[in-house]
Design an enzyme around this catalytic site. Structure first.
Site, mmCIF file in Angstrom:
data_model
loop_
_atom_site.group_PDB
_atom_site.id
_atom_site.type_symbol
_atom_site.label_atom_id
_atom_site.label_comp_id
_atom_site.label_asym_id
_atom_site.label_seq_id
_atom_site.Cartn_x
_atom_site.Cartn_y
_atom_site.Cartn_z
ATOM 1 N N PRO A 31 73.953 25.404 14.678
ATOM 2 C CA PRO A 31 73.359 26.128 16.025
ATOM 3 C C PRO A 31 74.085 27.604 16.018
ATOM 4 C CG PRO A 31 73.858 23.861 16.541
ATOM 5 C CD PRO A 31 74.379 24.127 15.287
ATOM 6 N N CYS A 32 73.381 28.564 16.500
ATOM 7 C CA CYS A 32 73.986 29.986 16.274
ATOM 8 C C CYS A 32 74.309 30.542 17.422
ATOM 9 C CB CYS A 32 72.727 31.053 15.802
ATOM 10 S SG CYS A 32 71.323 31.144 16.883
ATOM 11 N N GLN A 33 74.231 29.942 18.878
ATOM 12 C CA GLN A 33 74.648 30.383 19.864
ATOM 13 C C GLN A 33 75.927 30.894 20.225
ATOM 14 O OE1 GLN A 33 72.702 27.813 19.663
ATOM 15 N NE2 GLN A 33 70.690 28.297 20.698
ATOM 16 N N PRO A 34 77.203 30.070 19.661
ATOM 17 C CA PRO A 34 78.305 30.379 19.840
ATOM 18 C C PRO A 34 78.622 31.972 19.220
ATOM 19 C CG PRO A 34 78.422 28.025 19.171
ATOM 20 C CD PRO A 34 76.958 28.789 18.778
ATOM 21 N N PHE A 35 77.991 31.982 18.091
ATOM 22 C CA PHE A 35 78.185 33.520 17.484
ATOM 23 C C PHE A 35 77.069 34.567 17.791
ATOM 24 C CE2 PHE A 35 78.848 29.633 14.574
ATOM 25 C CZ PHE A 35 80.163 29.686 14.786
#
Length: 356
Positions: free
Chosen positions: A81-85
């Site tokens: 999942p990309c949300q943290p970055f």
């Protein structure tokens, strides 16, 4: 020789769909989200699927599946999942539980040492560079395991995806050198024209806000309030809230010149804005249909992510939008997959001759 794919952050299956289209066999998928799991299972019935949390999964849990696939080259996908970055995640916290997912994926790479490894994420993954950050730590692991790898930030438009979408990719091989895919679209000699919204959604039947088309799977649009219907009717193709009369302006936007994509319409003859997990919501980005008075339908959003029309999604409208926004565009995944297939054709025949 067919590459067997083990997709460790499968989501609904965007990466797997693209790799399958390139000629690979999807052997395994893993994701924790129940709706994404249902979507993946429906579209890849031949794959073994685990609805598990990778951070709590022992590496030897998939030993029998890996052993059964060892007569073929194996590709591990780690498109976490990309949300943290993401740049949009302005509230990112160091303790976000999703940040170490790449490290947990590395446990499986270290344990099984597949021939190929694929990582795809937002460019912000590169900015988490403090040792032992996820990317430097993972790159060091690949070096210790004698993988050759390439990394780049690429524009999905260069590969036929009708979206302004920058992505970070890492392709790794332990059997020989591997290259990034050549551009297929753009203004250069021999390249196809950049794909547009028109190319991918113009043929879909017209529907109204809140309606669903019975003849096309998932061609369903969210409802709009009477006020938001007035707003989108006041928005020209490619326009935004700046085109509205003053009585339609939100209080929070009064005197504010930023965030002009929200409530915006797409243009037919340009690529779409990057689709997010709220890609069917008029108020959350430039997700208004270019000419119809509504936001994108689920099927239109999926088409702009280059999913095939037969690919079906499970869950609520919001859940399907989240699955689509989180997915790797399937056409990009196909182009990346073709790089691995080229590498396998160059180096694998001798290595696997005794296993078949």
């Amino acid at each position: 020789m067919t590459i067997k794919v083990f997709d460790f952050f499968s989501g609904c299956g965007g990466t797997s769909a693209g790799l399958q289209a390139a000629g690979m066999e999807i052997a395994f998928g893993l994701d924790l989200d129940p709706d994404a799991a249902a979507t993946f299972r429906a579209n890849f019935p031949g794959a073994h699927f685990l609805r598990k949390d990778l951070t709590r999964l022992r590496a030897d849990r998939v030993q029998s599946l890996i052993s059964a696939a060892r007569t073929n080259p194996i590709l591990f996908c780690g498109c976490a999942p990309c949300q943290p970055f993401s740049r949009q995640n302005l509230q990112r916290k160091a303790e976000d539980s999703r940040v170490p997912l790449l490290s947990h994926f590395g446990r499986f790479v270290r344990y099984y040492r597949p021939e190929f490894v694929l990582v795809e994420n937002v460019p912000g993954l590169q900015s988490i560079s403090e040792e032992p950050g996820p990317l430097p730590g993972f790159a060091n692991l690949l070096r210790r395991l004698d993988y050759q790898f390439v990394t780049a930030t690429i524009d999905c438009c260069d590969y036929g995806v009708p979206q302004k979408r920058q992505r970070f990719v890492l392709l790794a091989s332990n059997i020989g050198s591997i290259d990034l895919p050549p551009k297929t679209h753009g203004s250069g000699v021999g390249l196809a024209p950049i794909s547009t919204v028109r190319d991918w959604i113009e043929d879909l039947p017209a529907i109204e806000a809140g309606q669903e088309c019975g003849s096309v799977p998932n061609h369903r649009a969210a409802n709009l309030s009477p006020l938001n219907l007035r707003r989108i009717r006041s928005t020209p193709p490619g326009g935004s809230r700046l085109d509205w009369p003053s009585e339609l302006t939100l209080d929070c936007h009064a005197g504010h010149s930023g965030h002009t994509d929200v409530y915006g319409r797409l243009r037919m003859d340009q690529p779409a804005s990057a689709l997010t997990t709220r890609c069917i919501s008029l108020s959350n980005g430039r997700f208004g249909h270019p000419v119809q008075d509504r936001a994108l339908s689920v099927r239109e959003a999926a088409s702009l992510q280059t999913f095939a029309r037969h690919f079906r999604f499970s869950g609520s409208l919001n859940s399907m939008a989240r699955q689509i926004g989180n997915a790797v565009p399937t056409l990009l995944a196909r182009r990346l997959g073709e790089c691995f297939i080229g590498c396998a054709n160059s180096y694998c025949s001798e290595r696997f001759r005794g296993r078949i």
